[in-house]
Design an enzyme around this catalytic site. Structure first.
Site, PDB file in Angstrom:
ATOM      1  N   LYS A 146       0.836  -1.205   0.000  1.00 40.31           N
ATOM      2  CA  LYS A 146       0.000   0.000   0.000  1.00 40.31           C
ATOM      3  C   LYS A 146       0.873   1.259   0.000  1.00 40.31           C
ATOM      4  O   LYS A 146       0.634   2.191  -0.760  1.00 40.31           O
ATOM      5  CB  LYS A 146      -0.926  -0.011   1.230  1.00 40.31           C
ATOM      6  CG  LYS A 146      -2.047  -1.029   1.103  1.00 40.31           C
ATOM      7  CD  LYS A 146      -2.766  -1.327   2.402  1.00 40.31           C
ATOM      8  CE  LYS A 146      -3.769  -2.460   2.208  1.00 40.31           C
ATOM      9  NZ  LYS A 146      -4.395  -2.947   3.428  1.00 40.31           N
ATOM     10  N   GLN A 205      -4.211  -1.649   9.971  1.00 34.21           N
ATOM     11  CA  GLN A 205      -4.251  -2.968   9.328  1.00 34.21           C
ATOM     12  C   GLN A 205      -4.809  -4.042  10.274  1.00 34.21           C
ATOM     13  O   GLN A 205      -4.350  -4.184  11.407  1.00 34.21           O
ATOM     14  CB  GLN A 205      -2.822  -3.339   8.879  1.00 34.21           C
ATOM     15  CG  GLN A 205      -2.721  -4.626   8.110  1.00 34.21           C
ATOM     16  CD  GLN A 205      -3.388  -4.570   6.734  1.00 34.21           C
ATOM     17  OE1 GLN A 205      -3.261  -3.582   6.008  1.00 34.21           O
ATOM     18  NE2 GLN A 205      -4.117  -5.612   6.388  1.00 34.21           N
ATOM     19  N   ASP A 209     -10.865   3.098   4.544  1.00 34.46           N
ATOM     20  CA  ASP A 209     -11.394   1.735   4.384  1.00 34.46           C
ATOM     21  C   ASP A 209     -12.916   1.748   4.251  1.00 34.46           C
ATOM     22  O   ASP A 209     -13.515   0.778   3.822  1.00 34.46           O
ATOM     23  CB  ASP A 209     -11.032   0.886   5.620  1.00 34.46           C
ATOM     24  CG  ASP A 209      -9.799   0.024   5.378  1.00 34.46           C
ATOM     25  OD1 ASP A 209      -9.504  -0.269   4.208  1.00 34.46           O
ATOM     26  OD2 ASP A 209      -9.149  -0.348   6.371  1.00 34.46           O
TER      27      ASP A 209
END
Ligand code: NDP
Length: 298
Positions: free
Chosen positions: A54, A98, A121
């Site tokens: 990412k 994460q 997200d």
């Protein structure tokens, strides 16, 4: 019939080029550099790899990125403190913590602590609620957002079609159904959601003009469960043993690809279909969050 392949690699590259251009314009015209912060707790190897990917992708497109790596014995309070710092950091527009988090840290509590305007997200309940009430001003979960891009950019607009989503997780199935049923571009489908308690799954999947499968069970959807000419999006990414390969394993989808490709008009491969879109949409969300936070129009 041999189905067209919907390539997430090609469409993802196309979107990444657009993001890079947007980032360059924002810098030139507004002095704005969208910033992504990734927070990693513990030693999970897969998580380390995802976070590296990412940050690398963010750097390649000209975004600012910051990785915060915390030891596995970090307390919930310490992590909440890090999130609060990022919420208040004007150089950071997107925050990603994460998963999975170590035992003893309540993921839901951490999620709630993220500023919804920086929740790239799209998992914060405020964004979930906005998506379900049809708001445009919302950060949408990356995998389903990527699937809408795959459909639209491959000429398979869901409007007026019957879409069947198999799977009802908060990460894929539910937001997928919400996007498809939404009024507006990329939506306007008639949507059915199926799951593990759906009897006669094949009867339902055979009704689909667009079949989206996100169940995490290797090669569960067979060719006879697909309506001829349907568009098939296989979200599944399942590692299966294969002594014939160098690594001893390979990845397969939730759909039996060879059978489905005979029946469908278009299909996503695994790997190379939905997978490459997820990180791309994360970066797209980071840019959208930066633009919204800076109050820039358009
Ligand atoms: P979850 O395990 O959270 O959810 C699976 C869903 O599938 C559940 O709703 C479950 O039903 C349903 N299900 C399970 N078995 C069956 C079955 N035999 N028939 C019908 N429905 C079934 O998984 P996720 O949504 O997180 O992920 C699904 C897949 O997508 C996984 O392979 C994952 O690796 C992949 N994935 C890929 C991504 C990418 O970027 N390519 C991103 C995210 C996920 P119930 O609710 O009743 O238990």
């Amino acid at each position: 019939m041999a189905a067209d392949i919907i390539s997430g690699k090609e469409i993802g590259d196309e979107i990444r080029a657009e993001i890079a251009q947007r980032v360059s314009d924002l810098k030139k015209n507004h002095g704005l550099v969208p910033g992504l912060a990734t927070v990693l707790v513990g030693e999970d190897q897969a998580s380390h790899m995802y976070v590296r990917m990412k940050n690398k992708a963010a750097g390649e497109l000209g975004l600012h990125s910051q990785q915060i790596t915390l030891p596995g014995d970090t307390s919930e309070d310490e992590l909440l403190g890090v999130v609060a710092g990022l919420n208040g950091n004007p150089d950071i527009h997107g925050i990603l913590v994460q998963s999975p988090l170590p035992d003893g840290i309540d993921e839901a509590k951490v999620l709630l602590a993220i500023d919804p305007a920086k929740d790239i997200d799209g998992f914060h309940p405020l964004n979930v609620g906005k998506l379900n009430t049809g708001s445009d001003d919302v950060l949408v979960p990356c995998t389903p957002a990527g699937i809408i891009e795959l459909l639209m950019r491959s000429g398979n607009d869901p409007a007026g079609k019957h879409a069947v989503v198999v799977g009802r997780s908060n990460i894929v199935g539910r937001p997928m159904a919400s996007l498809l049923v939404r009024k507006g571009p990329g939506g306007n489908a008639t949507v059915t959601v199926a799951h593990s308690r759906t009897p006669e799954l094949g009867v339902i999947t055979r009704l689909a003009d667009i079949l989206i499968v996100a169940i995490g069970r290797p090669e569960t959807i067979t060719g006879d469960m697909i309506k001829p000419g349907a568009v098939v999006i296989d979200v599944g990414s399942n590692r299966v043993d294969d002594p014939e390969t160098e690594k001893g394993y390979r990845y397969v989808g939730d759909v039996v690809y060879e059978e489905a490709a005979e029946v469908a008009s278009a299909i996503t491969p695994v790997p190379g279909g939905v997978g490459p879109m997820t990180i791309t949409m994360l970066l797209s969300n980071t840019v959208a969050a930066a633009v919204a936070l800076a109050g820039i129009d358009g």
